[in-house]
Motif scaffolding. Structure first.
Motif, PDB file in Angstrom:
ATOM      1  N   UNK A 124      43.513  40.828  52.593  1.00 31.12           N
ATOM      2  CA  UNK A 124      44.155  42.101  52.291  1.00 31.12           C
ATOM      3  C   UNK A 124      45.447  41.914  51.509  1.00 31.12           C
ATOM      4  N   UNK A 125      46.214  40.855  51.827  1.00 33.88           N
ATOM      5  CA  UNK A 125      47.468  40.606  51.114  1.00 33.88           C
ATOM      6  C   UNK A 125      47.224  40.420  49.625  1.00 33.88           C
ATOM      7  N   UNK A 126      46.208  39.637  49.286  1.00 30.95           N
ATOM      8  CA  UNK A 126      45.866  39.421  47.875  1.00 30.95           C
ATOM      9  C   UNK A 126      45.389  40.711  47.225  1.00 30.95           C
ATOM     10  N   UNK A 127      44.593  41.475  47.961  1.00 29.27           N
ATOM     11  CA  UNK A 127      44.028  42.704  47.413  1.00 29.27           C
ATOM     12  C   UNK A 127      45.098  43.743  47.118  1.00 29.27           C
ATOM     13  N   UNK A 128      46.079  43.884  48.006  1.00 34.15           N
ATOM     14  CA  UNK A 128      47.145  44.867  47.772  1.00 34.15           C
ATOM     15  C   UNK A 128      47.866  44.544  46.474  1.00 34.15           C
ATOM     16  N   UNK A 129      48.265  43.296  46.308  1.00 29.56           N
ATOM     17  CA  UNK A 129      48.970  42.898  45.090  1.00 29.56           C
ATOM     18  C   UNK A 129      48.085  43.070  43.853  1.00 29.56           C
ATOM     19  N   UNK A 130      46.830  42.661  43.965  1.00 25.52           N
ATOM     20  CA  UNK A 130      45.884  42.733  42.835  1.00 25.52           C
ATOM     21  C   UNK A 130      45.663  44.174  42.383  1.00 25.52           C
ATOM     22  N   UNK A 131      45.409  45.080  43.332  1.00 24.14           N
ATOM     23  CA  UNK A 131      45.095  46.460  42.967  1.00 24.14           C
ATOM     24  C   UNK A 131      46.330  47.280  42.612  1.00 24.14           C
ATOM     25  N   UNK A 132      47.490  46.918  43.153  1.00 25.30           N
ATOM     26  CA  UNK A 132      48.718  47.566  42.683  1.00 25.30           C
ATOM     27  C   UNK A 132      48.926  47.235  41.208  1.00 25.30           C
ATOM     28  N   UNK A 133      48.670  45.986  40.851  1.00 22.67           N
ATOM     29  CA  UNK A 133      48.846  45.557  39.459  1.00 22.67           C
ATOM     30  C   UNK A 133      47.852  46.235  38.520  1.00 22.67           C
ATOM     31  N   UNK A 134      46.712  46.684  39.036  1.00 22.80           N
ATOM     32  CA  UNK A 134      45.694  47.354  38.229  1.00 22.80           C
ATOM     33  C   UNK A 134      45.945  48.856  38.125  1.00 22.80           C
ATOM     34  N   UNK A 135      47.038  49.336  38.752  1.00 25.62           N
ATOM     35  CA  UNK A 135      47.289  50.780  38.848  1.00 25.62           C
ATOM     36  C   UNK A 135      48.526  51.189  38.057  1.00 25.62           C
TER      37      UNK A 135
END
Length: 163
Positions: free
Chosen positions: A58-69
């Protein structure tokens, strides 16, 4: 870049129009009201429990998807202020704000936060960034108009030196 210019970011440079940061205790409102409204306006919105990759931390996903937004919508409430997880997300939100300016955030005060739950990073964010207060009924149309306007507002990129 060679001539001292650089391209400004636009929402077209991102996979999602917005990433929503919220406390799971506020999930019914986020999914039943906020997402419904935003997606009816043809916005592509990312929320963790629906859009993250299965099996990825989840930690990786939060950072990854924030960057895609393009924008980050933060739904504030007492539940949010009490959550240690949400406090970690506020640190990420603050970093994004430092890099891209306050226009990258859309703060939604879903529920007024009691002083006993107000933590320093959250207070600092509220003191330096305008927020929209949600109240069902009277004024609700004005609230949605302001949310839509903030999501579509261009980023106010902080000054950058290019050598």
């Amino acid at each position: 870049m060679k001539r001292g210019y650089f391209s400004l970011e636009s929402s077209d440079d991102y996979e999602f129009d917005a990433f929503v940061v919220y406390c799971d205790a506020d999930r019914l409102w986020v999914h039943g009201v906020l997402l419904k409204h935003l997606e009816n306006c043809n916005l592509n919105v990312c929320v963790h429990d629906r859009d993250f990759d299965v099996g990825e931390p989840i930690l990786n996903s939060v950072e990854k998807y924030m960057a895609k937004s393009w924008k980050i919508i933060v739904v504030l409430s007492n539940n949010f202020a009490k959550s240690e997880w949400c406090q970690w997300e506020i640190a990420l939100v603050q970093e994004r704000r430092r890099r891209q300016g306050k226009e990258v955030l859309v703060l939604v005060m879903y529920q007024q936060i009691d002083s006993k739950h107000m933590i320093t990073p959250l207070k600092a964010l509220l003191d330096t960034t305008p927020y929209l207060s949600y109240k069902e009924g009277f004024g609700e149309n004005l609230f949605w108009t302001a949310v839509d306007k903030d999501i579509h507002k261009p980023l106010d990129i902080p000054p950058t030196s290019i050598f």
